[in-house]
Enzyme design. Structure first.
Site, PDB file in Angstrom:
ATOM      1  CD  GLU A  94      -2.893  -1.221   2.301  1.00  0.00           C
ATOM      2  OE1 GLU A  94      -2.558  -0.698   3.378  1.00  0.00           O
ATOM      3  OE2 GLU A  94      -3.953  -1.830   2.137  1.00  0.00           O
ATOM      4  CB  CYS A 107       3.050   7.631   3.135  1.00  0.00           C
ATOM      5  SG  CYS A 107       3.522   6.388   4.346  1.00  0.00           S
ATOM      6  CB  CYS A 114       7.174  -5.231   8.551  1.00  0.00           C
ATOM      7  SG  CYS A 114       8.580  -4.405   9.335  1.00  0.00           S
ATOM      8  CB  CYS A 118       6.163  -2.234  15.814  1.00  0.00           C
ATOM      9  SG  CYS A 118       7.841  -1.878  15.270  1.00  0.00           S
ATOM     10  CB  CYS A 121       2.885  -1.604  13.463  1.00  0.00           C
ATOM     11  SG  CYS A 121       3.009  -1.537  11.668  1.00  0.00           S
ATOM     12  N   GLY A 165       6.915  -1.910   5.902  1.00  0.00           N
ATOM     13  CA  GLY A 165       8.303  -2.367   5.906  1.00  0.00           C
ATOM     14  C   GLY A 165       9.258  -1.415   6.595  1.00  0.00           C
ATOM     15  CD  GLU A 166      13.592  -0.069   9.466  1.00  0.00           C
ATOM     16  OE1 GLU A 166      12.905   0.307  10.414  1.00  0.00           O
ATOM     17  OE2 GLU A 166      14.342   0.710   8.803  1.00  0.00           O
ATOM     18  CB  SER A 197      10.315   7.006   8.737  1.00  0.00           C
ATOM     19  OG  SER A 197       9.925   6.747  10.059  1.00  0.00           O
ATOM     20  CB  SER A 220       9.458   4.808  14.555  1.00  0.00           C
ATOM     21  OG  SER A 220       8.892   5.239  13.368  1.00  0.00           O
ATOM     22  CG  LEU A 221      12.796   7.190  20.587  1.00  0.00           C
ATOM     23  CD1 LEU A 221      14.008   6.349  20.233  1.00  0.00           C
ATOM     24  CD2 LEU A 221      13.248   8.531  21.163  1.00  0.00           C
ATOM     25  CG  HIS A 222       6.936   4.816  18.938  1.00  0.00           C
ATOM     26  ND1 HIS A 222       6.222   5.909  18.511  1.00  0.00           N
ATOM     27  CD2 HIS A 222       7.176   4.075  17.828  1.00  0.00           C
ATOM     28  CE1 HIS A 222       6.021   5.816  17.204  1.00  0.00           C
ATOM     29  NE2 HIS A 222       6.594   4.729  16.774  1.00  0.00           N
ATOM     30  CG  ASN A 296      -4.599   6.445  13.225  1.00  0.00           C
ATOM     31  OD1 ASN A 296      -5.460   7.296  13.283  1.00  0.00           O
ATOM     32  ND2 ASN A 296      -3.350   6.709  12.841  1.00  0.00           N
ATOM     33  CB  CYS A 339       0.861   6.674  11.250  1.00  0.00           C
ATOM     34  SG  CYS A 339       1.939   7.755  10.361  1.00  0.00           S
TER      35      CYS A 339
HETATM   36  S1  SF4 Z   1       6.131   0.118  12.594  1.00  0.00           S
HETATM   37 FE1  SF4 Z   1       7.383  -0.070  10.732  1.00  0.00          FE
HETATM   38  S2  SF4 Z   1       9.109  -1.377  11.405  1.00  0.00           S
HETATM   39 FE2  SF4 Z   1       7.494  -1.648  12.951  1.00  0.00          FE
HETATM   40  S3  SF4 Z   1       6.344  -3.465  12.229  1.00  0.00           S
HETATM   41 FE3  SF4 Z   1       5.311  -1.626  11.406  1.00  0.00          FE
HETATM   42  S4  SF4 Z   1       6.187  -1.394   9.344  1.00  0.00           S
HETATM   43 FE4  SF4 Z   1       7.584  -2.741  10.499  1.00  0.00          FE
END
Ligand code: SF4
Length: 350
Positions: A94, A107, A114, A118, A121, A165-166, A197, A220-222, A296, A339
């Site tokens: 997507e 984006c 991935c 996380c 996510c 994905g990363e 990112s 992406s720290l969080h 979200n 996001c």
């Molecule tokens: S936040 Fe990014 S790195 Fe983490 S699982 Fe989702 S897509 Fe992968």
């Protein structure tokens, strides 16, 4: 029978020039084909009308053009567009167009699924199936640029690698795609308008710094507390915050670029004063900007947006410490384009 034809878009311009020379034609033919593929976006050899019929037939016999197809497109009430993009092997990723008054941002995804996990996510629920090729990344950008011109009467202004994905786990292909996006033979966009990112892969952040890339970095720290971060981003146990910080120090020493942190504040997870104090402590070594992103929910009930009071505490503490802070409202929530919501869940087709 396995198709032995090669994807012609995996060839550089020089390789195409060599191919034509080695086949008794002029090197210049390689330039023409390259232009059809990358500037004019041809999806068929027959579209290449300034190439002779015989040459087109020869290309057809030896190569394929593996382009993406935007099969589903959803438009949100706020103008956000989410694309379901089918790849040549049938897998789907997507990408999202996010319009504001002053800019249009794409984006884009860098992997199918991935490999990181996380907990907040939606993409993490899809296993990593493969990396995207450079042209599959580039094509997402071209498709969104066309949509931007069509629906918003302006070209794309910014790109963020924040889709599925990363990106740093597919670094070589991301780099090649960005080269194409920024080259005059591609979209000619400034690298300053591109942000990669990452969830924070220290070795790759150092490599980016050593490669002297010109695009921007967001992390992406969080959480800046190891135990908390590991509980929501389990790979943090492998790449702890001390390693991430050391890599970011290296990045800053080389690039002198401000570091952006993406940060969601969740109720009961990272909404206390100690959490924001740790964040200040983590990022104060270099000019930093913190984007507080509205969350979200992904229907699991565990992660809930923190209260206004907690968000205000973050804003006040960061500002007091001279750290730039912005609050990012989510876009495209009604079409699951916001996001952390990208998970190939496409209901409506436009
Ligand atoms: S936040 Fe990014 S790195 Fe983490 S699982 Fe989702 S897509 Fe992968």
């Amino acid at each position: 029978m396995v198709d032995k034809k090669k994807d012609i878009r995996a060839f550089t311009k020089e390789q195409l020039r060599d191919f034509f020379m080695n086949n008794g034609d002029k090197a210049f033919r390689g330039n023409q084909v390259y232009e059809w593929l990358w500037v004019k976006g041809a999806h068929n050899f027959d579209d290449m009308t300034n190439i002779s019929k015989d040459t087109r037939a020869m290309l057809e016999a030896n190569f394929v053009i593996n382009h993406i197809r935007v099969d589903h497109m959803q438009r949100s009430n706020d103008g956000t567009i989410k694309n379901a993009v089918t790849l040549h092997d049938g897998l789907v990723v997507e990408s999202v167009l996010i319009p504001t008054d002053t800019r249009t941002t794409a984006c884009v995804s860098s992997q199918v699924g991935c490999s990181l996990d996380c907990k907040f996510c939606a993409t993490a629920r899809l296993k990593r199936m493969r990396n995207l090729n450079p042209d599959e990344i580039y094509d997402q950008v071209v498709a969104i640029n066309n949509q931007s011109k069509h629906y918003h009467n302006r070209k794309l202004t910014n790109i963020v690698f924040m889709g599925m994905g990363e990106p740093l786990m597919n670094y070589p292909n991301v780099l090649k795609a960005i080269d194409k996006i920024t080259s005059d033979e591609g979209l000619g966009m400034s690298p300053k308008r591109i942000t990669v990112s990452t969830s924070g892969v220290p070795k790759m952040i150092k490599k980016m710094a050593d490669d002297e890339v010109k695009f921007n970095l967001a992390v992406s720290l969080h959480s800046a507390i190891d135990d908390v971060r590991t509980s929501i981003m389990p790979f943090n146990s492998k790449f702890p915050l001390a390693d991430l910080r050391e890599a970011l120090q290296h990045w800053y020493s080389k690039t002198k670029k401000i570091i952006t942190y993406e940060y969601v504040v969740w109720a009961g997870i990272n909404d206390q004063q100690k959490d924001v104090d740790a964040l200040v402590n983590f990022c104060k070594f270099a000019p930093s900007k913190v984007n507080l992103i509205e969350y979200n929910p992904i229907d699991d009930g565990i992660f809930q947006q923190a209260t206004e009071k907690a968000i205000n505490m973050y804003v006040n503490t960061l500002e007091k410490n001279n750290i730039t802070v912005t609050i990012r409202r989510s876009r495209g929530k009604d079409i699951d384009a916001a996001c952390g919501q990208l998970a190939n869940k496409n209901d409506a087709v436009v």
